[in-house]
Write an enzyme that holds these catalytic residues in place. Structure first.
Site, PDB file in Angstrom:
ATOM      1  N   LYS A  49       0.831  -1.204   0.000  1.00 18.03           N
ATOM      2  CA  LYS A  49       0.000   0.000   0.000  1.00 18.03           C
ATOM      3  C   LYS A  49       0.867   1.256   0.000  1.00 18.03           C
ATOM      4  CE  LYS A  49      -3.128   2.649   2.930  1.00 18.03           C
ATOM      5  NZ  LYS A  49      -3.807   2.707   4.225  1.00 18.03           N
ATOM      6  N   ASP A  99      -7.241   2.808   1.144  1.00 16.28           N
ATOM      7  CA  ASP A  99      -7.165   3.064   2.585  1.00 16.28           C
ATOM      8  C   ASP A  99      -8.542   2.842   3.192  1.00 16.28           C
ATOM      9  OD1 ASP A  99      -8.673   5.256   1.827  1.00 16.28           O
ATOM     10  OD2 ASP A  99      -7.435   6.718   2.898  1.00 16.28           O
TER      11      ASP A  99
END
Length: 480
Positions: free
Chosen positions: A122, A140
């Site tokens: 990420k 997210d």
């Protein structure tokens, strides 16, 4: 995915209109600062990280400094971001890994980034998309919640939601979509109390319409009074039949803006300096430089629009292309306010008038009357000799918009050390391009100009008008 998923194209249009200011919320001027800030943002708000990083970067400005940091001092600087013992160890290890594996530079591939201490997939995708322009759509908590409420995914993990989103939206839209969905989650689609009545996506949202339980809370939301239940979204207006389909852009920032407007598939050519987003290098052929374009190759592409800019490209090239019968659009940007008209002229020319109006409105909201006074500021764009962006340039006007007072001669004067010192600047800005100023140059100039604050800044924010003008104003105001 659910059968009730709204049309991706309709969502793109709505989100772009609602959040024209969408950008990375973590303040940074280069890939190193971004990877550090992203690491600190775990279990912490972006606002808190932005309050923490100025002191951190002043003390540890690069990988070498971070690798040799005293752990206790590092912990003290980042304590407010939480989990500071673990984060400090990761940061120190990150600096050492960057030195050992990549010469102190942040790598630009997913594999290399994800292998760094404290950097998972990420974080790597955040850095790739925001620092290097590589399309990515990291998910997210905000995007995870919004995507599932919109019915874009029923997956139970961020990784699977990311895969669903990437399948539905074109690659060219991923970076903007990432920021737009985050802003929507923060401003409207709150975890506990979503503002469905004030949501511009309501008719596209099965959760807001009460047609499916909220995947986040498990309860059925009450549809706002008077709202139609899962009303079909209006289709985006098609581009005019006369809109160009083979566009050649000879201006790097215009190329970037056209891609952001979803026109990557219409680009038939670019210059070798049109390198953002990065993947454009592999999909759109280069047609020479900005000052020396390959005129024969441009003609061979049979473009129905060639975009140029008066200061960026040469008059000789424009006259040669016009003589060949090619349709030209020549922009003229000398001041920040020139961008307002340029947005609309460019958008009208490519058949996207709404996009131009939205971008112009967003910039206009940022502008302020030019101050009469401010810190005397020098912006250097080259070394040996020093070349200064004068007050009458676009860069100088951008500096004024930030509350600073640009100094130097007209245009781009060349100065030696004595001439630079004679300007008596209070602030010196060193952009990362066209000359790549580094910490070493900053320290040398601090010795030459002991009374000035010398700051490194992101170069493309300063010089890439249209695509980055709003970001530049925000970044410079943070320095003033």
């Amino acid at each position: 995915m659910t059968k009730q998923a709204p049309p991706a194209q309709a969502l793109q249009v709505r989100l772009a209109a609602s959040y024209p200011d969408a950008r990375c919320a973590l303040d940074h001027v280069d890939p190193f600062q971004l990877v550090v800030a992203t690491l600190l943002s775990a279990q912490c708000t972006d606002a808190r990280v932005n309050l923490t990083t100025p002191a951190l970067f002043a003390r540890f400005p690069d990988a070498r400094a971070l690798a040799s940091a005293d752990l206790a001092e590092l912990e003290g600087l980042i304590r407010s971001t939480g989990f500071y013992h673990n984060k400090a160890r990761n940061l120190k290890a990150l600096g050492a890994a960057l030195l050992a594996r990549h010469g102190g530079e942040v790598p630009d591939t997913l594999e290399a980034l994800a292998a760094l201490p404290g950097v998972g997939q990420k974080t790597a995708n955040v850095v790739l998309s925001n620092a290097f322009g590589v399309p990515a759509l990291p998910v997210d908590t905000h995007i995870f919640r919004v995507a599932r409420r919109l019915g874009l995914s029923t997956a139970g993990t961020p990784e699977k939601v990311e895969a669903d989103l990437c399948r539905q939206f074109p690659r060219a839209a991923w970076i903007d979509l990432h920021h737009q969905l985050i802003l929507h989650g923060r401003r409207v689609c709150d975890a506990r109390k979503p503002d469905c009545a004030g949501c511009g996506l309501l008719d596209l949202c099965p959760t807001g319409q009460g047609a499916q339980p909220d995947p986040h809370s498990g309860r059925v939301l009450d549809a706002p009074r008077g709202a139609a239940r899962v009303a079909p979204a209006p289709a985006p207006a098609p581009a005019p039949a006369t809109a160009p389909t083979r566009i050649i852009s000879l201006v790097p920032s215009v190329t970037e803006l056209l891609v952001a407007w979803g026109l990557a598939s219409r680009l038939a050519g670019r210059t070798t300096f049109c390198v953002e987003p990065r993947w454009i290098r592999n999909t759109v052929p280069a047609m020479g430089g900005t000052k020396d374009p390959d005129l024969a190759r441009i003609r061979s592409q049979r473009p129905d629009l060639v975009v140029m800019e008066r200061g960026e490209n040469t008059r000789e090239a424009a006259e040669a292309l016009a003589a060949a019968g090619l349709p030209l659009l020549v922009l003229d940007i000398r001041r920040v306010r020139d961008c307002l008209k340029a947005y609309q002229v460019l958008a009208d020319a490519v058949g996207l008038p709404e996009a131009g109006r939205a971008r112009a409105a967003a910039l206009k909201a940022r502008l302020r009357p030019a101050p009469r006074k401010g810190p005397r500021t020098v912006v250097l764009v080259w070394k040996e000799p020093w070349i200064v962006a004068g007050p009458d340039t676009y860069v100088g006007d951008l500096v004024r918009q930030a509350g600073l007072m640009p100094v130097g001669g007209d245009g781009y004067p060349r100065l030696d050390d004595a001439g630079l010192a004679a300007l008596d600047p209070e602030v010196v800005l060193l952009p990362s391009e066209p000359y790549r100023f580094t910490v070493r140059h900053r320290d040398a100039l601090a010795r030459l100009l002991p009374g000035a604050r010398v700051r490194l800044v992101e170069g493309r924010a300063l010089t890439w008008y249209l695509s980055r003008t709003e970001d530049a104003i925000l970044q410079l105001r943070a320095l003033s």
